[in-house]
Every structure is written in structure tokens, then in C-alpha cells.
Design a protein around this motif. Structure first.
Motif, PDB file in Angstrom:
ATOM      1  N   VAL A  65      50.880  32.547  32.997  1.00  0.00           N
ATOM      2  CA  VAL A  65      49.641  32.630  33.779  1.00  0.00           C
ATOM      3  C   VAL A  65      49.986  32.789  35.255  1.00  0.00           C
ATOM      4  N   VAL A  66      49.029  33.337  36.010  1.00  0.00           N
ATOM      5  CA  VAL A  66      49.099  33.413  37.467  1.00  0.00           C
ATOM      6  C   VAL A  66      47.918  32.624  38.004  1.00  0.00           C
ATOM      7  N   ARG A  67      48.197  31.664  38.864  1.00  0.00           N
ATOM      8  CA  ARG A  67      47.149  30.765  39.356  1.00  0.00           C
ATOM      9  C   ARG A  67      46.845  31.040  40.817  1.00  0.00           C
ATOM     10  N   ASN A  68      45.575  30.775  41.187  1.00  0.00           N
ATOM     11  CA  ASN A  68      45.167  30.852  42.575  1.00  0.00           C
ATOM     12  C   ASN A  68      45.662  29.625  43.332  1.00  0.00           C
ATOM     13  N   ALA A  69      45.358  29.597  44.631  1.00  0.00           N
ATOM     14  CA  ALA A  69      45.765  28.449  45.444  1.00  0.00           C
ATOM     15  C   ALA A  69      45.074  27.168  44.999  1.00  0.00           C
ATOM     16  N   ASP A  70      43.850  27.294  44.449  1.00  0.00           N
ATOM     17  CA  ASP A  70      43.126  26.112  43.997  1.00  0.00           C
ATOM     18  C   ASP A  70      43.496  25.693  42.575  1.00  0.00           C
ATOM     19  N   GLY A  71      44.437  26.398  41.935  1.00  0.00           N
ATOM     20  CA  GLY A  71      44.885  26.031  40.607  1.00  0.00           C
ATOM     21  C   GLY A  71      44.185  26.749  39.474  1.00  0.00           C
ATOM     22  N   SER A  72      43.145  27.542  39.756  1.00  0.00           N
ATOM     23  CA  SER A  72      42.459  28.280  38.699  1.00  0.00           C
ATOM     24  C   SER A  72      43.312  29.461  38.235  1.00  0.00           C
ATOM     25  N   VAL A  73      43.111  29.858  36.975  1.00  0.00           N
ATOM     26  CA  VAL A  73      43.900  30.944  36.391  1.00  0.00           C
ATOM     27  C   VAL A  73      43.370  32.283  36.892  1.00  0.00           C
ATOM     28  N   LEU A  74      44.260  33.070  37.501  1.00  0.00           N
ATOM     29  CA  LEU A  74      43.889  34.404  37.995  1.00  0.00           C
ATOM     30  C   LEU A  74      44.218  35.476  36.959  1.00  0.00           C
ATOM     31  N   TYR A  75      45.419  35.419  36.386  1.00  0.00           N
ATOM     32  CA  TYR A  75      45.836  36.361  35.351  1.00  0.00           C
ATOM     33  C   TYR A  75      46.552  35.588  34.249  1.00  0.00           C
ATOM     34  N   SER A  76      46.476  36.119  33.043  1.00  0.00           N
ATOM     35  CA  SER A  76      47.239  35.607  31.919  1.00  0.00           C
ATOM     36  C   SER A  76      47.879  36.781  31.199  1.00  0.00           C
ATOM     37  N   TRP A  77      48.887  36.493  30.370  1.00  0.00           N
ATOM     38  CA  TRP A  77      49.613  37.591  29.737  1.00  0.00           C
ATOM     39  C   TRP A  77      48.718  38.371  28.787  1.00  0.00           C
ATOM     40  N   ASP A  78      47.809  37.698  28.062  1.00  0.00           N
ATOM     41  CA  ASP A  78      46.912  38.431  27.164  1.00  0.00           C
ATOM     42  C   ASP A  78      45.879  39.231  27.937  1.00  0.00           C
ATOM     43  N   GLY A  79      45.462  38.723  29.118  1.00  0.00           N
ATOM     44  CA  GLY A  79      44.546  39.495  29.952  1.00  0.00           C
ATOM     45  C   GLY A  79      45.184  40.766  30.475  1.00  0.00           C
ATOM     46  N   VAL A  80      46.457  40.665  30.880  1.00  0.00           N
ATOM     47  CA  VAL A  80      47.184  41.850  31.339  1.00  0.00           C
ATOM     48  C   VAL A  80      47.348  42.848  30.196  1.00  0.00           C
ATOM     49  N   LEU A  81      47.629  42.322  28.997  1.00  0.00           N
ATOM     50  CA  LEU A  81      47.768  43.209  27.837  1.00  0.00           C
ATOM     51  C   LEU A  81      46.484  43.980  27.569  1.00  0.00           C
ATOM     52  N   TRP A  82      45.351  43.309  27.668  1.00  0.00           N
ATOM     53  CA  TRP A  82      44.076  43.988  27.430  1.00  0.00           C
ATOM     54  C   TRP A  82      43.782  45.003  28.533  1.00  0.00           C
ATOM     55  N   GLU A  83      44.207  44.735  29.759  1.00  0.00           N
ATOM     56  CA  GLU A  83      44.028  45.720  30.822  1.00  0.00           C
ATOM     57  C   GLU A  83      44.809  46.992  30.523  1.00  0.00           C
ATOM     58  N   VAL A  84      46.025  46.831  30.020  1.00  0.00           N
ATOM     59  CA  VAL A  84      46.832  48.003  29.670  1.00  0.00           C
ATOM     60  C   VAL A  84      46.187  48.772  28.521  1.00  0.00           C
ATOM     61  N   VAL A  85      45.685  48.056  27.518  1.00  0.00           N
ATOM     62  CA  VAL A  85      45.042  48.718  26.375  1.00  0.00           C
ATOM     63  C   VAL A  85      43.801  49.478  26.818  1.00  0.00           C
ATOM     64  N   ILE A  86      42.999  48.870  27.688  1.00  0.00           N
ATOM     65  CA  ILE A  86      41.781  49.545  28.176  1.00  0.00           C
ATOM     66  C   ILE A  86      42.155  50.777  29.005  1.00  0.00           C
ATOM     67  N   HIS A  87      43.207  50.656  29.809  1.00  0.00           N
ATOM     68  CA  HIS A  87      43.654  51.812  30.598  1.00  0.00           C
ATOM     69  C   HIS A  87      44.105  52.953  29.684  1.00  0.00           C
ATOM     70  N   LEU A  88      44.838  52.638  28.627  1.00  0.00           N
ATOM     71  CA  LEU A  88      45.246  53.673  27.670  1.00  0.00           C
ATOM     72  C   LEU A  88      44.041  54.278  26.966  1.00  0.00           C
ATOM     73  N   ALA A  89      43.023  53.469  26.707  1.00  0.00           N
ATOM     74  CA  ALA A  89      41.799  54.004  26.090  1.00  0.00           C
ATOM     75  C   ALA A  89      41.114  54.997  27.017  1.00  0.00           C
ATOM     76  N   PHE A  90      41.117  54.717  28.333  1.00  0.00           N
ATOM     77  CA  PHE A  90      40.561  55.667  29.304  1.00  0.00           C
ATOM     78  C   PHE A  90      41.338  56.988  29.266  1.00  0.00           C
ATOM     79  N   ILE A  91      42.663  56.893  29.179  1.00  0.00           N
ATOM     80  CA  ILE A  91      43.482  58.101  29.155  1.00  0.00           C
ATOM     81  C   ILE A  91      43.191  58.925  27.902  1.00  0.00           C
TER      82      ILE A  91
END
Length: 256
Positions: A157-183
Motif C-alpha cells: 500500500v501507499v499511504r498519505n501523510a495522515d495514514g490513509s491508503v492512497l494506492y494498493s497493489w490491487d488498485g494499481v492492477l485494476w488501473e492497468v487493466v482498465i488502461h489496456l481496455a481503453f487501448i
């Protein structure tokens, strides 16, 4: 099989649509102006993005120059945010101008020195392809920002300064999948547009005027399939419907 020797269907010009039909058709055709307020709303959204751009630019200048406590990564993320705003603004311009030109009315800027090159041949299919390419570009910017952020990922995970989750590995994976779907979607739209330009109806040689001299001396097949009469030189002069393919060995000769 189409019988080309059959006489064309004659339609009488005396009977046309009645007043009610013409009124209804005119009303339906005028309904396209209902889209004009939508494009005006997009222009307002464009103005909002202009204000947002300068707000982001001021934050970048304030943090990097005035305050002096900003890292290279933060500068890169701020610049990518500015590029993201510009790409979305370009998308809005394309939708506003291309959509209005295609679905509402002609803009009539022929000969203007600032006329976009793509506006002269814009249509619904071309507009879809260009929009798909713009969406892919915007998605690429977002994905690049994500890749920069995941460089400091800990425990998936990637956290903000306040400790909240900014990115997670499954979220990044879904971003890549959605980008490939656009292509894939953009490639499909481009393929459909290419197929529409290479269809038999589009690739058939148009015949606008003139006559066809079929230089097939003694060709019974051409004479039987194409109505016409042979001249003393042994050539066959025929007239064919607009859009019909030429017989083998024929050529078009303009009438003077």
C-alpha cells in the motif's frame, strides 16, 4: 443476382410528402438544436478547467520557489497534473467543435488560418477514434502518476501523510487493466473505421457523369450484362447507375 438490363424504376415527381409530413420532418430536423446548450455547458466546463490549471500552477510555483520545500518527485507529479488538465481541455475542445460540426450545424470556418486540420474531414467515426485516443492519453498520464507514487509502496500500500491508503497493489492492477481496455477499444474503433472505408460500397468506382466505352470488341458477355449499343468502330457505349462497378476493360470518358 441483380438484372442490370432491367429498366430503372421511374418515380413520379408529382406526388411528394404532404404538408403534415414536411412539418413533422422539419420539426425533427430542427430538434438537433437541443444539443446546442450542451456544448455551451462544455464551454463553461472548459473555463473551469482554465481556472483550475492556474490554481495548480500557482501551487507549484508557491511550493517550489516561494516556500522552497518541494522534492523533484512532487514537482513531477504537479507537472503531470497540469498536463492532465491540458489533455482533458483538448478533449473538451474536440467534443465541442467536432460534435457541433457533426450533429448540429456547420461552423463554416473554411479558409480561416486557425482552422484545425481534422475539422475538414470530421465525421462520427473519426470523432470516436480521436476521442478514444485522447482518453488513452489521459489514462496514460494517470497511470504514470500512479507508477511514480507506487515507488514508495510498503506492504502493498501507499499511504498519505495522515495514514490513509492512497494506492494498493490491487488498485494499481485494476488501473492497468482498465488502461489496456481503453487501448483495445481504440483499436477496435480504428479497425471498424478502416473497414468502413474499404467496404465494397465505399471502394466501388463512382460514376458521376459521362459515358463508358467498353473496349471489348465482340464481347457478348459485356453486351448481355450491360445495356448498350456498339458503334461502327466496334466499341460499346453504355450508361450505368451511379456507384456501379465498371466492367472489365472499360474506361470512363467525359462527355463534352
Amino acid at each position: 443476382m441483380i438484372d442490370r438490363s432491367a429498366p430503372p424504376i421511374e418515380r413520379s415527381a408529382e406526388r411528394g410528402p404532404g404538408p403534415a409530413s414536411r412539418t413533422l420532418a422539419g420539426f425533427i430536423f430542427a430538434s438537433r438544436w437541443l444539443q446546442a446548450p450542451l456544448y455551451l455547458g462544455l464551454i463553461i466546463a472548459q473555463a473551469v478547467y482554465v481556472v483550475l490549471f492556474f490554481v495548480e500552477l500557482w501551487h507549484l510555483v508557491e511550493n517550489a520557489i516561494i516556500a522552497g520545500h518541494i522534492s523533484e518527485t512532487e514537482v513531477m507529479l504537479s507537472v503531470l497534473a497540469l498536463i492532465d488538465i491540458v489533455m482533458i481541455a483538448n478533449l473538451l475542445i474536440m467534443v465541442i467543435i467536432g460534435g457541433y460540426e457533426t450533429f448540429v450545424s456547420k461552423i463554416r470556418v473554411e479558409g480561416h488560418h486557425d482552422e484545425p486540420d481534422w475539422l475538414s474531414h470530421v465525421n462520427a467515426n473519426l470523432l470516436k477514434v480521436k476521442l478514444a485516443i485522447s482518453i488513452i492519453s489521459i489514462s496514460s498520464i494517470h497511470l504514470l502518476k500512479t507508477f511514480i507514487e507506487v515507488g514508495r509502496m510498503e506492504d502493498g500500500v501507499v499511504r498519505n501523510a495522515d495514514g490513509s491508503v492512497l494506492y494498493s497493489w490491487d488498485g494499481v492492477l485494476w488501473e492497468v487493466v482498465i488502461h489496456l481496455a481503453f487501448i483495445v477499444s481504440a483499436l477496435a474503433l480504428a479497425w471498424i473505421d478502416r473497414m468502413s472505408h474499404h467496404s465494397p460500397a465505399a471502394s466501388a468506382q463512382p460514376i458521376t457523369a459521362g459515358r463508358i466505352e467498353a473496349g471489348l470488341r465482340g464481347a457478348d458477355t459485356a453486351a448481355s450484362a450491360w445495356s448498350g449499343a456498339a458503334d461502327p468502330d466496334g466499341f460499346i457505349t453504355v450508361r450505368v447507375p451511379v456507384g456501379s462497378p465498371l466492367p472489365e476493360g472499360a474506361r470512363t470518358v467525359d462527355e463534352r
